[in-house]
Design a protein around this motif. Structure first.
Motif, PDB file in Angstrom:
ATOM      1  N   LEU A   1      33.258 -63.674 -87.768  1.00  0.00           N
ATOM      2  CA  LEU A   1      34.358 -64.067 -86.896  1.00  0.00           C
ATOM      3  C   LEU A   1      35.603 -64.236 -87.747  1.00  0.00           C
ATOM      4  CD1 LEU A   1      35.271 -67.361 -87.058  1.00  0.00           C
ATOM      5  CD2 LEU A   1      32.958 -67.613 -86.142  1.00  0.00           C
TER       6      LEU A   1
ATOM      7  N   LEU B   1      29.098 -66.706 -80.674  1.00  0.00           N
ATOM      8  CA  LEU B   1      29.902 -66.580 -81.891  1.00  0.00           C
ATOM      9  C   LEU B   1      31.327 -67.061 -81.638  1.00  0.00           C
ATOM     10  CD1 LEU B   1      30.022 -65.505 -84.855  1.00  0.00           C
ATOM     11  CD2 LEU B   1      30.887 -63.359 -83.883  1.00  0.00           C
ATOM     12  N   MET B   2      31.883 -66.690 -80.493  1.00  0.00           N
ATOM     13  CA  MET B   2      33.263 -67.058 -80.206  1.00  0.00           C
ATOM     14  C   MET B   2      33.397 -68.540 -79.866  1.00  0.00           C
ATOM     15  SD  MET B   2      34.828 -64.469 -81.055  1.00  0.00           S
ATOM     16  CE  MET B   2      36.448 -65.158 -80.667  1.00  0.00           C
TER      17      MET B   2
ATOM     18  N   ASP C   1      35.327 -56.090 -77.075  1.00  0.00           N
ATOM     19  CA  ASP C   1      34.392 -56.705 -76.125  1.00  0.00           C
ATOM     20  C   ASP C   1      34.829 -58.105 -75.709  1.00  0.00           C
ATOM     21  OD1 ASP C   1      32.480 -54.571 -76.023  1.00  0.00           O
ATOM     22  OD2 ASP C   1      31.762 -55.173 -78.007  1.00  0.00           O
ATOM     23  N   ASN C   2      36.106 -58.432 -75.937  1.00  0.00           N
ATOM     24  CA  ASN C   2      36.565 -59.796 -75.689  1.00  0.00           C
ATOM     25  C   ASN C   2      36.426 -60.226 -74.235  1.00  0.00           C
ATOM     26  OD1 ASN C   2      37.203 -59.716 -78.367  1.00  0.00           O
ATOM     27  ND2 ASN C   2      39.412 -59.903 -78.106  1.00  0.00           N
TER      28      ASN C   2
ATOM     29  N   TYR D   1      30.517 -51.574 -85.992  1.00  0.00           N
ATOM     30  CA  TYR D   1      30.911 -52.101 -84.684  1.00  0.00           C
ATOM     31  C   TYR D   1      32.140 -51.378 -84.136  1.00  0.00           C
ATOM     32  CZ  TYR D   1      32.914 -55.383 -81.299  1.00  0.00           C
ATOM     33  OH  TYR D   1      33.459 -55.946 -80.175  1.00  0.00           O
TER      34      TYR D   1
ATOM     35  N   LEU E   1      27.903 -62.494 -78.394  1.00  0.00           N
ATOM     36  CA  LEU E   1      29.291 -62.657 -78.808  1.00  0.00           C
ATOM     37  C   LEU E   1      29.874 -63.956 -78.249  1.00  0.00           C
ATOM     38  CD1 LEU E   1      31.761 -61.480 -80.250  1.00  0.00           C
ATOM     39  CD2 LEU E   1      32.310 -60.224 -78.150  1.00  0.00           C
TER      40      LEU E   1
ATOM     41  N   ASP F   1      26.803 -61.459 -88.779  1.00  0.00           N
ATOM     42  CA  ASP F   1      27.824 -61.813 -87.799  1.00  0.00           C
ATOM     43  C   ASP F   1      29.098 -62.190 -88.548  1.00  0.00           C
ATOM     44  OD1 ASP F   1      25.966 -62.365 -85.152  1.00  0.00           O
ATOM     45  OD2 ASP F   1      25.000 -63.068 -87.002  1.00  0.00           O
TER      46      ASP F   1
ATOM     47  N   ASN G   1      35.804 -59.640 -84.533  1.00  0.00           N
ATOM     48  CA  ASN G   1      34.612 -60.464 -84.379  1.00  0.00           C
ATOM     49  C   ASN G   1      33.415 -59.580 -84.045  1.00  0.00           C
ATOM     50  OD1 ASN G   1      36.147 -63.178 -84.329  1.00  0.00           O
ATOM     51  ND2 ASN G   1      37.129 -62.005 -82.689  1.00  0.00           N
ATOM     52  N   VAL G   2      32.320 -59.770 -84.785  1.00  0.00           N
ATOM     53  CA  VAL G   2      31.132 -58.932 -84.598  1.00  0.00           C
ATOM     54  C   VAL G   2      29.902 -59.835 -84.562  1.00  0.00           C
ATOM     55  CG1 VAL G   2      29.818 -56.956 -85.413  1.00  0.00           C
ATOM     56  CG2 VAL G   2      32.264 -57.121 -85.952  1.00  0.00           C
ATOM     57  N   ALA G   3      29.106 -59.710 -83.519  1.00  0.00           N
ATOM     58  CA  ALA G   3      27.886 -60.503 -83.380  1.00  0.00           C
ATOM     59  C   ALA G   3      26.687 -59.573 -83.238  1.00  0.00           C
ATOM     60  CB  ALA G   3      27.988 -61.424 -82.164  1.00  0.00           C
ATOM     61  N   THR G   4      25.673 -59.770 -84.082  1.00  0.00           N
ATOM     62  CA  THR G   4      24.439 -58.994 -83.944  1.00  0.00           C
ATOM     63  C   THR G   4      23.205 -59.886 -83.845  1.00  0.00           C
ATOM     64  OG1 THR G   4      24.089 -58.754 -86.344  1.00  0.00           O
ATOM     65  CG2 THR G   4      25.429 -57.064 -85.239  1.00  0.00           C
TER      66      THR G   4
END
Length: 437
Positions: free
Chosen positions: A339, A375-376, A398-399, A297, A372, A337, A365-368
């Protein structure tokens, strides 16, 4: 709760209009509330008041950093000054004023760590209105300052009559800058006792830590500051998400907005009781999978860390009241994923009801397997369950894709990223994939 004042009972049209109007007001409240949020924010280099900025800039103009008015071209991405052999470097420490002496600080020693904690707690960053001051707990400092490759020579103090009066640290790391791997130190916790601010110790601390780092063969550094120095690599903003709005209002971190009741404000920021996804704390068995996920990521950002497994484990494995890291697993057991957020409380100054502001800071934080945003939302729930009052995030990586939708409010201040002895074109906040503690 809807009452007759919200519309005629049974008249769904009027109720819908009223609810829509309230939603618009709520959105406006989040935006307005953000402008009242306290601006205290972590910065690795704390600079003197504005009246001393001319002196500060004279110092930085002698250092290998780009000038404020310098336009860095795209073809530039490299060291400003070439590395030097150890024989060409100053061997002796810089001279200190009478009664002052350098002191290498073993942060594994509880007594020394307590001295560092006291110095930072009483003299480090506080907001402009002197309402909040960062409270870096001793376990947090141990975590931040002792990764596997740490160097005790880079934990540098200044003593006067035996008392610790100033402090600066450098933590070795490896980062990628536009695809070029660079060995650096992350400079942090530059702190001078309030009684000694007029002694101009900060430039001497910076020069001495630079000398020591250079002798170990490292010639670049990364650091952050809340003010503009020569010359920012990127400028970022902190965003804040209320988790306990009642407490935040009571300590004047935020305020109750016009036409908003406390009950309605609490409802506005209410979160689910449980995360929406099956999350488990990161453990040693899943480190390699988590490292692969995070590294893949981060590779898309122009500035990002290059973790090895030992360093990754030290940084990401959960520690009570220091760092939380949760992962979601795929059917094959691989991490899909991740967080994470770290804990950084602040002392609340002069408030009769509350003494501590408990803040969570977004880490990596990484979401696949999900957006995202989802996840957040789970990260906010996890932070709330951990007793946090507010969740803070920079607009890096990517926030920006989730901040507004999850009711974050933008803060007033900026955080500047810098590199020492490196020239590269300016980056946007979204280009930054590095979080400094």
């Amino acid at each position: 709760v809807l009452t007759q004042r919200d519309g005629v009972p049974g008249d769904d049209g009027l109720l819908t209009e009223r609810m829509a109007a309230e939603e618009e007001e709520d959105a406006a409240t989040v935006a307005e509330d953000s402008r009242s949020l306290a601006t205290t924010q972590p910065a690795s280099v704390v600079v003197d008041p504005p009246e001393e900025q001319a002196v500060v800039h004279r110092f930085w103009d002698t250092q290998p950093v780009p000038r404020l008015n310098e336009r860095v071209l795209e073809v530039n991405n490299g060291a400003i000054e070439a590395n030097k052999p150890a024989t060409a470097l100053r061997q002796d420490p810089f001279k200190m004023p009478e009664k002052f002496r350098w002191s290498e600080l073993d942060v594994r020693d509880e007594k020394i760590l307590a001295e560092i904690y006291t110095l930072l707690n009483e003299n480090y960053v506080e907001d402009d209105d002197a309402m909040f001051r960062f409270d870096y707990k001793m376990p947090f400092l141990t975590w931040a300052l002792t990764p596997p490759n740490y160097c005790e020579d880079f934990h540098l103090g200044v003593r006067m009559s035996g008392k610790l009066m100033a402090f600066i640290t450098g933590v070795p790391a490896r980062v990628s800058v536009r695809g070029v791997a660079v060995d650096v130190v992350e400079i942090n916790y530059l702190c001078v006792h309030k009684k000694l601010r007029s002694k101009r110790l900060a430039p001497v601390l910076i020069k001495e830590i630079t000398r020591r780092v250079n002798l170990k063969g490292i010639f670049q550094a990364v650091y952050t500051a809340g003010v503009v120095l020569p010359k920012p690599l990127a400028s970022c903003r902190y965003w804040h998400r209320s988790l306990d709005p009642k407490k935040l209002i009571e300590i004047n971190f935020s305020r109750l907005m016009p036409r908003m009741t406390m009950a309605r404000t609490i409802k506005l920021y209410k979160l689910p009781a449980e995360p929406a996804h099956a999350l488990v704390p990161l453990d040693a068995a899943r480190l390699e999978s988590a490292l692969a996920l995070v590294s893949t990521y981060l590779a898309k950002f122009k500035l990002h860390p290059l973790f090895d497994l030992a360093e990754f484990g030290h940084i990401f494995l959960p520690r009570p009241d220091v760092i939380d890291c949760f992962v979601k697993l795929g059917d094959d057991g691989a991490v899909t994923d991740l967080l994470s957020f770290y804990h950084l409380p602040s002392t609340v100054i002069g408030n009769d009801k509350h003494s501590t502001l408990k803040a969570a800071y977004s880490f990596y934080n990484v979401a696949t397997s999900m957006p995202l945003l989802d996840l957040m939302r789970d990260a906010l729930v996890c932070a709330k369950r951990a007793g946090m009052d507010v969740f803070n995030a920079l607009d890096i990586m990517d926030n920006d894709t989730f901040l507004k939708d999850l009711k974050f409010g933008i803060g007033d201040g900026r955080l500047q990223y810098y590199m020492y002895n490196w020239r590269t074109p300016e980056m946007t906040a979204a280009d930054i994939g590095l979080v400094l503690l």
